[in-house]
Design an enzyme around this catalytic site. Structure first.
Site, PDB file in Angstrom:
ATOM      1  N   VAL A   1      30.644  -4.267  -3.649  1.00 56.06           N
ATOM      2  CA  VAL A   1      29.326  -5.184  -4.046  1.00 56.06           C
ATOM      3  C   VAL A   1      29.394  -6.155  -3.435  1.00 56.06           C
ATOM      4  CG1 VAL A   1      27.703  -6.237  -5.413  1.00 56.06           C
ATOM      5  CG2 VAL A   1      29.982  -3.837  -6.139  1.00 56.06           C
TER       6      VAL A   1
ATOM      7  N   ALA B   1      31.522 -11.422  -2.701  1.00 56.78           N
ATOM      8  CA  ALA B   1      31.110 -10.345  -2.565  1.00 56.78           C
ATOM      9  C   ALA B   1      32.594  -9.516  -2.988  1.00 56.78           C
ATOM     10  CB  ALA B   1      31.495  -9.366  -1.081  1.00 56.78           C
ATOM     11  N   LYS B   2      32.378  -8.994  -3.699  1.00 58.86           N
ATOM     12  CA  LYS B   2      34.544  -8.355  -4.255  1.00 58.86           C
ATOM     13  C   LYS B   2      33.979  -6.488  -4.650  1.00 58.86           C
ATOM     14  CE  LYS B   2      37.331  -9.682  -7.024  1.00 58.86           C
ATOM     15  NZ  LYS B   2      38.008 -11.111  -7.110  1.00 58.86           N
ATOM     16  N   GLY B   3      35.284  -6.159  -4.451  1.00 57.51           N
ATOM     17  CA  GLY B   3      35.260  -4.453  -3.834  1.00 57.51           C
ATOM     18  C   GLY B   3      36.394  -3.829  -5.495  1.00 57.51           C
TER      19      GLY B   3
END
Ligand code: NAD
Length: 447
Positions: free
Chosen positions: A93, A138-140
């Site tokens: 994201v 962001a992050k995943g």
């Protein structure tokens, strides 16, 4: 949020509460140590809205900043040792990129889901803005049961994930990093897979092994950043280190480094909790020895330098500083009244629910929020990226000095704003973060 844990085998990071809680002293330990039912997304949205209302952001601008720029979900199948193909979901994201390339960790955990990744991505946007590093947020994550998987299966999942999100990442686009259950080895696989498609590109990820362009000082950076935050805050409460008593909830990468560095300054760490139990010693716990004890696979309650206690006793131990460094939502409406501290320095991302935040404010407990206090990790990730882009390496002294400069400046800015506007440090930090993102977006013509 954070983003970048380097040590997958950090003390106490494996078993579940139910598996390991063998203490007959507290039948309800699980209830006390479980995070609140409120989701990370609800927690972050609550704080964002409180700050954006104070700033008087127009509804349309608020709507842009509340939602993600891009959300990618990919299928990650892997043939496992049982001979079957297991299918996991991978997420990346990208929340907001007005201030620079997207930046944030990738988490491997069976409970990873889109809403949580969204919340953590937005926290990264505000965090990078508060400390002034030129990144977006962001992050995943991948919802795989990493602790049951062979290293070769984790490698296969990692490579497939990078292959599938290849088009949305890049050293000037989006730079992943370690998070819960991912480490320097996983970053090495990511860098290698990306390199197959684009040529050798160390700046594509941070939190790498030193041998592949990782930065000195990265492993301790989040804990060290918390200590810089404490050092700035402590004089306002008249707290010299040698009279500071500390309690640490979560003794993994962040908690154990913060504990060891604080002890080195002369603070007394009197209470520690991890996933398996809680211990107290009013004369001080030797955190170096405790780190070694846990690394060797021992149970926290078997540590010879302290007494096991009930969870309520751990939470209510009288201290000056309480450091939540475990999970999100750990301090909530049902247990916040127990905390007996003058200051809380948030190591974890979103460890305090809005209800608990209200209780702490009413009780006069000073909270140094996550997007300021635990930003040391992303700051040193930024240094790693800069060193990679320059094809140059700094020594640890230089890294720590530069980290200190940024953490001190950021603390003072947030503290000043908190006084000026008569708001909590959290709302002041969100206000600063939001303003910086809005300014960048407006200047670029996005808003
Ligand atoms: P870690 O896995 O190394 O350590 C987590 C610790 O919390 C372990 O000691 C574990 O036993 C304990 N824990 C887990 N569940 C618990 C429970 N229910 N009750 C009590 N203790 C429990 O993780 P970490 O890298 O130290 O990260 C900790 C927190 O800090 C996470 O919220 C993470 O998102 C955040 N964070 C980490 C970094 C970083 O650089 N590592 C940066 C910013 C934020």
């Amino acid at each position: 949020m954070a983003d970048q844990r380097e040590d997958q085998h950090a003390p106490g990071a494996t078993a579940t509460i139910e598996d390991t809680d063998r203490s007959p002293r507290v039948a309800n330990r699980a209830a006390f140590t479980k995070p609140a039912e409120i989701s990370s997304y609800e927690i972050v949205t609550h704080y964002f809205k409180a700050a954006s209302e104070r700033l008087g952001l127009p509804d349309d601008v608020e709507a842009v900043l509340r939602s993600s720029y891009r959300e990618v979900q990919v299928q990650v199948p892997v043939k496992r040792a049982d001979g079957k193909i297991h299918v996991y979901s991978g997420y990346r994201v990208q929340h907001n990129g007005a201030r620079g390339p997207y930046k944030g960790g990738v988490r491997y955990h069976p409970e990873v889901e889109l809403d949580e990744v969204r919340a953590l991505a937005s926290l990264m946007t505000w965090k990078t803005a508060v400390v002034g590093v030129p990144y977006g947020g962001a992050k995943g994550g991948i919802n795989c049961p990493v602790q049951e998987m062979e290293p070769s299966e984790v490698e296969a999942v990692t490579r497939d994930f990078i292959h599938k999100i290849d088009r949305v990442i890049g050293p000037m686009r989006d730079i992943p990093a370690p998070d819960v259950n991912t480490n320097a080895q996983v970053m090495a696989w990511m860098m290698d897979e990306y390199g197959k498609l684009h040529g050798h590109t160390p700046a594509i990820v941070t939190g790498k092994p030193i041998a592949l362009g990782g930065s000195h000082g990265r492993e301790a950076a989040t804990g060290r950043g918390l200590v810089y935050a404490y050092r700035e805050a402590a004089p306002h409460l008249g707290l010299p280190p040698d009279q500071t008593r500390v309690s640490i909830q979560g003794f993994g990468n962040v908690g154990s480094w913060a504990g060891r560095i604080l002890q080195g300054l002369g603070c007394k760490i009197v209470a520690v909790q991890d996933q398996q139990g809680e211990i107290v010693n009013p004369d001080g716990i030797d955190t170096e020895a405790l780190t070694k004890h846990l690394r060797e696979g021992n149970h926290i309650e078997e540590f010879p330098g302290a007494e096991p206690v009930a969870v309520e006793e751990f939470l209510s131990t009288e201290v000056d500083v309480f450091i939540p460094a475990a999970l999100g939502g750990m301090l909530h409406g049902d247990n916040a009244h127990l905390v007996n501290a003058k200051m809380i320095v948030e190591g974890a991302n979103g460890p305090i629910t809005p209800k608990a935040d209200e209780i702490f404010t009413e009780r006069g407990i000073w909270v140094i929020p996550d997007i300021l206090a635990n930003a040391g990790g992303v700051v040193v990730s930024y240094f790693e990226w800069v060193q990679n882009l320059q094809h140059f390496s700094w020594d640890e002294r230089e890294v720590n000095e530069k980290l200190g400069t940024i953490m001190r400046r950021s603390f003072r800015e947030v503290h000043h704003r908190s006084r000026e506007d008569d708001v909590s440090m959290r709302i002041a930090a969100y206000q600063i973060g939001i303003e910086r993102v809005v300014e960048a977006a407006r200047t670029r013509g996005y808003l």
